[in-house]
Design an enzyme around this catalytic site. Sequence first.
Site, PDB file in Angstrom:
ATOM      1  N   CYS A   1      -1.531  -5.111  12.153  1.00 45.74           N
ATOM      2  CA  CYS A   1      -1.184  -4.483  10.878  1.00 45.74           C
ATOM      3  C   CYS A   1      -0.330  -5.404  10.028  1.00 45.74           C
ATOM      4  O   CYS A   1       0.671  -5.936  10.500  1.00 45.74           O
ATOM      5  CB  CYS A   1      -0.353  -3.234  11.127  1.00 45.74           C
ATOM      6  SG  CYS A   1      -1.310  -1.943  11.794  1.00 45.74           S
TER       7      CYS A   1
ATOM      8  N   CYS B   1      -4.305  -8.221  -2.774  1.00 46.22           N
ATOM      9  CA  CYS B   1      -3.733  -6.916  -3.125  1.00 46.22           C
ATOM     10  C   CYS B   1      -2.631  -7.121  -4.157  1.00 46.22           C
ATOM     11  O   CYS B   1      -1.908  -8.107  -4.109  1.00 46.22           O
ATOM     12  CB  CYS B   1      -3.150  -6.260  -1.882  1.00 46.22           C
ATOM     13  SG  CYS B   1      -2.558  -4.581  -2.193  1.00 46.22           S
TER      14      CYS B   1
ATOM     15  N   GLU C   1     -11.142 -10.171   5.443  1.00 50.28           N
ATOM     16  CA  GLU C   1     -11.110 -10.017   6.905  1.00 50.28           C
ATOM     17  C   GLU C   1     -11.256  -8.554   7.310  1.00 50.28           C
ATOM     18  O   GLU C   1     -10.823  -7.654   6.591  1.00 50.28           O
ATOM     19  CB  GLU C   1      -9.784 -10.556   7.456  1.00 50.28           C
ATOM     20  CG  GLU C   1      -9.679 -12.062   7.327  1.00 50.28           C
ATOM     21  CD  GLU C   1      -8.361 -12.617   7.871  1.00 50.28           C
ATOM     22  OE1 GLU C   1      -8.390 -13.726   8.428  1.00 50.28           O
ATOM     23  OE2 GLU C   1      -7.319 -11.961   7.737  1.00 50.28           O
TER      24      GLU C   1
ATOM     25  N   CYS D   1       3.970  -7.670   4.120  1.00 50.84           N
ATOM     26  CA  CYS D   1       2.526  -7.737   4.346  1.00 50.84           C
ATOM     27  C   CYS D   1       1.959  -9.080   3.888  1.00 50.84           C
ATOM     28  O   CYS D   1       2.192  -9.517   2.756  1.00 50.84           O
ATOM     29  CB  CYS D   1       1.861  -6.587   3.581  1.00 50.84           C
ATOM     30  SG  CYS D   1       0.073  -6.726   3.523  1.00 50.84           S
TER      31      CYS D   1
ATOM     32  N   CYS E   1       3.668  -5.373  -1.127  1.00 46.47           N
ATOM     33  CA  CYS E   1       4.594  -4.916  -0.079  1.00 46.47           C
ATOM     34  C   CYS E   1       5.176  -6.175   0.589  1.00 46.47           C
ATOM     35  O   CYS E   1       4.424  -7.088   0.936  1.00 46.47           O
ATOM     36  CB  CYS E   1       3.864  -4.064   0.954  1.00 46.47           C
ATOM     37  SG  CYS E   1       3.081  -2.614   0.227  1.00 46.47           S
TER      38      CYS E   1
ATOM     39  N   ASN F   1       5.000  -6.740  12.849  1.00 48.58           N
ATOM     40  CA  ASN F   1       4.326  -7.929  13.380  1.00 48.58           C
ATOM     41  C   ASN F   1       4.654  -9.122  12.488  1.00 48.58           C
ATOM     42  O   ASN F   1       4.444  -9.062  11.280  1.00 48.58           O
ATOM     43  CB  ASN F   1       2.805  -7.704  13.388  1.00 48.58           C
ATOM     44  CG  ASN F   1       2.435  -6.499  14.228  1.00 48.58           C
ATOM     45  OD1 ASN F   1       2.786  -6.424  15.393  1.00 48.58           O
ATOM     46  ND2 ASN F   1       1.775  -5.529  13.611  1.00 48.58           N
TER      47      ASN F   1
ATOM     48  N   SER G   1       1.736   4.904   3.817  1.00 53.08           N
ATOM     49  CA  SER G   1       2.712   3.917   4.297  1.00 53.08           C
ATOM     50  C   SER G   1       4.071   4.291   3.725  1.00 53.08           C
ATOM     51  O   SER G   1       4.398   3.908   2.608  1.00 53.08           O
ATOM     52  CB  SER G   1       2.356   2.526   3.783  1.00 53.08           C
ATOM     53  OG  SER G   1       1.184   2.089   4.371  1.00 53.08           O
ATOM     54  N   LEU G   2       4.841   5.025   4.491  1.00 50.17           N
ATOM     55  CA  LEU G   2       6.151   5.471   3.973  1.00 50.17           C
ATOM     56  C   LEU G   2       7.175   4.336   4.126  1.00 50.17           C
ATOM     57  O   LEU G   2       7.774   3.886   3.165  1.00 50.17           O
ATOM     58  CB  LEU G   2       6.604   6.732   4.719  1.00 50.17           C
ATOM     59  CG  LEU G   2       7.805   7.425   4.104  1.00 50.17           C
ATOM     60  CD1 LEU G   2       7.482   7.971   2.722  1.00 50.17           C
ATOM     61  CD2 LEU G   2       8.331   8.532   5.005  1.00 50.17           C
TER      62      LEU G   2
ATOM     63  N   SER H   1      -5.874   4.770   3.928  1.00 52.61           N
ATOM     64  CA  SER H   1      -4.428   4.558   3.909  1.00 52.61           C
ATOM     65  C   SER H   1      -3.985   4.118   2.518  1.00 52.61           C
ATOM     66  O   SER H   1      -4.660   3.323   1.874  1.00 52.61           O
ATOM     67  CB  SER H   1      -4.102   3.457   4.924  1.00 52.61           C
ATOM     68  OG  SER H   1      -2.747   3.121   4.842  1.00 52.61           O
TER      69      SER H   1
ATOM     70  N   CYS I   1     -11.214  -1.790  11.318  1.00 48.28           N
ATOM     71  CA  CYS I   1     -10.275  -1.783  10.193  1.00 48.28           C
ATOM     72  C   CYS I   1     -10.896  -2.637   9.082  1.00 48.28           C
ATOM     73  O   CYS I   1     -11.181  -3.819   9.293  1.00 48.28           O
ATOM     74  CB  CYS I   1      -8.949  -2.373  10.662  1.00 48.28           C
ATOM     75  SG  CYS I   1      -7.755  -2.564   9.341  1.00 48.28           S
TER      76      CYS I   1
ATOM     77  N   GLY J   1      -5.958  -4.989   0.911  1.00 45.45           N
ATOM     78  CA  GLY J   1      -6.110  -4.222  -0.323  1.00 45.45           C
ATOM     79  C   GLY J   1      -5.551  -2.816  -0.247  1.00 45.45           C
ATOM     80  O   GLY J   1      -5.283  -2.287   0.832  1.00 45.45           O
ATOM     81  N   GLU J   2      -5.364  -2.227  -1.424  1.00 43.62           N
ATOM     82  CA  GLU J   2      -4.889  -0.839  -1.552  1.00 43.62           C
ATOM     83  C   GLU J   2      -6.119   0.011  -1.890  1.00 43.62           C
ATOM     84  O   GLU J   2      -6.622  -0.037  -3.029  1.00 43.62           O
ATOM     85  CB  GLU J   2      -3.821  -0.773  -2.651  1.00 43.62           C
ATOM     86  CG  GLU J   2      -3.527   0.598  -3.223  1.00 43.62           C
ATOM     87  CD  GLU J   2      -3.160   1.669  -2.206  1.00 43.62           C
ATOM     88  OE1 GLU J   2      -2.110   1.550  -1.577  1.00 43.62           O
ATOM     89  OE2 GLU J   2      -3.921   2.643  -2.044  1.00 43.62           O
TER      90      GLU J   2
END
Length: 343
Positions: A335, A113, A93, A120, A117, A291, A215-216, A192, A106, A160-161
């Site tokens: 996000c 991934c 996507e 996510c 996380c 979200n 992404s902290l 990112s 985006c 994905g990373e």
Amino acid sequence: MTQKQIKGLNLKELMEVCEKQDIPTFRAKQIYQWMYRHHIDDIMQMNNIPLALRNYIKDNYILNTLDIENIQESEYENTKKILFKTHDHKLIESVSMIDKNLHTVCISSQVGCSVDCQFCATGMMGFKRNLTCGEIIDQIIHISNLRDEAITNIVYMGMGEPFLNYNEVMKSADILHDHNGMNLGRNRITISTSGILPKIKQFIDEKRGYKLAISLNATDDNTRTKIIPINKKWNINMIIEELEKYPTDKKNMIMLEYVLLKGINDSKEDAEKLSYYGNLLKCKINVIPFNDIGNEYKRPNAEIINKFIEILHKNQKHYQTLVRWSKGIDIDAACGQLSTKTS
Ligand code: SF4
């Protein structure tokens, strides 16, 4: 005969293709411009290329790497989520968001991934495979052909990373930036990462110059490891230490992303510590109220969010505070919400 992807080849690689076929190498630049500047996805439309070469490419290469499967439009904003299918039937996507004179796209860098996380939806899919440079670029080309408004910004924040697919991601960013390609300024391209330390080092050492977002999402290691398991390997101090080497300037500040999760990372102490990192790194802090993805994590209430932001503003000396109220929530395009079920 197996067909390779021609989309995703850079100028040097296209010149090598021409050389192997005894074709003058200036043709490589023409093909490159047709693909990346003019977004042509039918080789026969490249009308300044000799027919024999067009036929050779047609017989040996795939030009279009993705097909559009579905488009969802938000009722509330000018946001579209596009579902693409790859040639091996994987689904990915991308999101196109138009706000005033900005058109931000985006894009995804992997199918699924592996980073896992906890907040996510993509992480919940698991990892299928890396995207090729051509598949990364084709997301942008399709969206550019779909929309009237020119693309102004690209963010590698979809599925994905990106730093676990470093070479293809950097190659695609270089083509997007190249003046014969999409001619986007380096500061219009943001990559990112969840904190893949060796690749952050490489990115800084290579002076890539694209915007870097981290992404902290937590200010202590216990919490961060709980929500981003790779923090066990590369913890907050290691990441901050590396980011201190980043040559920051007003046009190219690091972005610390902070997804605000109810009762997890939304305390006053978290806001104080986040301000400390912000002042240290002279960066942008991007607070993203969570979200919903239908799991145990929730968005804090408005009072907590406002208090958190207030502390960031109070302590702000060398950083900027931004709050990202995500777009496309009604179509699960915000996000952390991207996920495909049948890939
Ligand atoms: S937030 Fe990014 S790195 Fe983490 S699981 Fe989702 S896609 Fe992967």
